[in-house]
Design a protein around this motif. Sequence first.
Motif, PDB file in Angstrom:
ATOM      1  N   VAL A  21       0.839  -1.205   0.000  1.00 40.15           N
ATOM      2  CA  VAL A  21       0.000   0.000   0.000  1.00 40.15           C
ATOM      3  C   VAL A  21       0.870   1.250   0.000  1.00 40.15           C
ATOM      4  O   VAL A  21       0.609   2.225  -0.719  1.00 40.15           O
ATOM      5  CB  VAL A  21      -0.945   0.001   1.213  1.00 40.15           C
ATOM      6  N   ALA A  22       1.943   1.243   0.795  1.00 36.99           N
ATOM      7  CA  ALA A  22       2.826   2.409   0.868  1.00 36.99           C
ATOM      8  C   ALA A  22       3.459   2.707  -0.482  1.00 36.99           C
ATOM      9  O   ALA A  22       3.533   3.867  -0.910  1.00 36.99           O
ATOM     10  CB  ALA A  22       3.899   2.182   1.925  1.00 36.99           C
ATOM     11  N   GLU A  23       3.919   1.662  -1.176  1.00 35.97           N
ATOM     12  CA  GLU A  23       4.538   1.863  -2.486  1.00 35.97           C
ATOM     13  C   GLU A  23       3.533   2.357  -3.507  1.00 35.97           C
ATOM     14  O   GLU A  23       3.843   3.182  -4.370  1.00 35.97           O
ATOM     15  CB  GLU A  23       5.174   0.554  -2.971  1.00 35.97           C
ATOM     16  N   THR A  24       2.287   1.866  -3.409  1.00 33.58           N
ATOM     17  CA  THR A  24       1.261   2.277  -4.355  1.00 33.58           C
ATOM     18  C   THR A  24       0.846   3.724  -4.146  1.00 33.58           C
ATOM     19  O   THR A  24       0.709   4.501  -5.095  1.00 33.58           O
ATOM     20  CB  THR A  24       0.026   1.362  -4.233  1.00 33.58           C
ATOM     21  N   VAL A  25       0.662   4.104  -2.875  1.00 33.23           N
ATOM     22  CA  VAL A  25       0.193   5.449  -2.555  1.00 33.23           C
ATOM     23  C   VAL A  25       1.319   6.464  -2.657  1.00 33.23           C
ATOM     24  O   VAL A  25       1.098   7.649  -2.904  1.00 33.23           O
ATOM     25  CB  VAL A  25      -0.442   5.467  -1.149  1.00 33.23           C
ATOM     26  N   GLY A  26       2.567   6.009  -2.459  1.00 33.56           N
ATOM     27  CA  GLY A  26       3.704   6.917  -2.521  1.00 33.56           C
ATOM     28  C   GLY A  26       4.056   7.554  -1.202  1.00 33.56           C
ATOM     29  O   GLY A  26       4.517   8.687  -1.160  1.00 33.56           O
ATOM     30  N   VAL A  27       3.816   6.808  -0.087  1.00 37.78           N
ATOM     31  CA  VAL A  27       4.181   7.303   1.236  1.00 37.78           C
ATOM     32  C   VAL A  27       5.036   6.252   1.917  1.00 37.78           C
ATOM     33  O   VAL A  27       5.256   5.159   1.394  1.00 37.78           O
ATOM     34  CB  VAL A  27       2.927   7.623   2.090  1.00 37.78           C
ATOM     35  N   SER A  28       5.516   6.561   3.138  1.00 40.34           N
ATOM     36  CA  SER A  28       6.331   5.608   3.879  1.00 40.34           C
ATOM     37  C   SER A  28       5.453   4.558   4.557  1.00 40.34           C
ATOM     38  O   SER A  28       4.249   4.771   4.771  1.00 40.34           O
ATOM     39  CB  SER A  28       7.173   6.340   4.925  1.00 40.34           C
ATOM     40  N   GLU A  29       6.072   3.427   4.903  1.00 41.62           N
ATOM     41  CA  GLU A  29       5.330   2.391   5.626  1.00 41.62           C
ATOM     42  C   GLU A  29       4.854   2.905   6.983  1.00 41.62           C
ATOM     43  O   GLU A  29       3.765   2.550   7.445  1.00 41.62           O
ATOM     44  CB  GLU A  29       6.221   1.152   5.817  1.00 41.62           C
ATOM     45  N   ARG A  30       5.680   3.748   7.619  1.00 37.79           N
ATOM     46  CA  ARG A  30       5.294   4.306   8.918  1.00 37.79           C
ATOM     47  C   ARG A  30       3.999   5.104   8.810  1.00 37.79           C
ATOM     48  O   ARG A  30       3.145   5.051   9.698  1.00 37.79           O
ATOM     49  CB  ARG A  30       6.415   5.193   9.452  1.00 37.79           C
TER      50      ARG A  30
END
Length: 388
Positions: A21-30
């Motif tokens: 999800v983080a890679e798809t949305v473009g944010v960090s895992e945190r």
Amino acid sequence: MRRLLERQQAGELATRHVRAVAETVGVSERTVWRWLEQAKTTGQVEAPVRQGYAVSDEVWALLGEVGGNVAELRRRLAAAGGGASVPSASTLHRVIRRDRRAGRALMVEREPEVAGPRRSDPLHELGLNVVAGQGTSGQVFLREQKHLAQVPVLVPGAQVVHTPAVRSVLRTVAHAAAVGAVVCLYGDAGQGKTVALQYALSQLPHPARVRRVHVGVHPTVPELRRVLADALELGRRLPRGTGEADLMLVNALRQPRVLVLDEAQRLPGPALEFLRGLWDHPDTDTALLLAGAGSERALRRVPALASRVLTWELVPRLRPGEVAAAMAAFHPLWEDDVVWVDEHVGHGNFRTWAKLTSHLTAEIYGKSRAVVDRRLLERACARLMGPL
């Protein structure tokens, strides 16, 4: 968030789900973990709408008049009688930085002056020959003509889309090449920095003068010296002594070239200081383009080099109003459901859109009457997002 929350409640949530999800949305895992915790506490699975200070068009125009100087902008607002309504300096910096990352253009009254001999106008030499098309949001997008240099992309049949960000990169690269300046090209991963840079380099009046520097992670100064020598075609002629070797590099940098160093965020402080020393030499006439996600933070850690950057060029994600026109120019597949796809998967990230287009072309390959409907889109999106 709803699907992640359901997975967590069932005891099936794993780190790979959050990472996807983080890679798809473009944010960090945190950030995704924080959103998940908020959703579990409040029951709200949609992103909250944040209210706060917003820069009006009048204040934004005033920022352009002061050349982007936020401190001077705040002084003028206070002098105009703003009083308690003038936000703090940190708030102004944060909001202006947020708007610029979102693609809000800042029009300054004059270009920065660069010391050195005057040359011919780089923008005139660039001589772009393009066809304009009007986007739905009022933005002008340009589509590459067939005779122009092609830039490799992930999907067959895709085109380089001349978004406002790509046009800005074209101007910046042409300016830097003409005056032998240092430029930092930055932005989040997948926003199209590399493609925009490749295309801009291919449109220079003398593309044969472009040299690329390939560095590993945290290279030492001797390693950087060696790859610079290879890029400048000095090869085995480089002397063993560091003083003589650096002098040979300086002599090679006297020629008007463009040196491109991608993934500049990999460079540690000593390597950046070494670059600063080379470009401090008064005879250096080679432009240096430093690019990469996080490259601006790496350069800021070396103030002596950061102060020599002529242009900090941000490549932002596409705004929602720009996506439909940009995707229609990017690939003929995108005619319908663009808004729905961007809200669920794309989020204005060019790399995500390119991967999704690749999945769709694979799905319809060899089918004479293939129709890109919602069912096909959902299947392609599921392949892109991974297991949830």
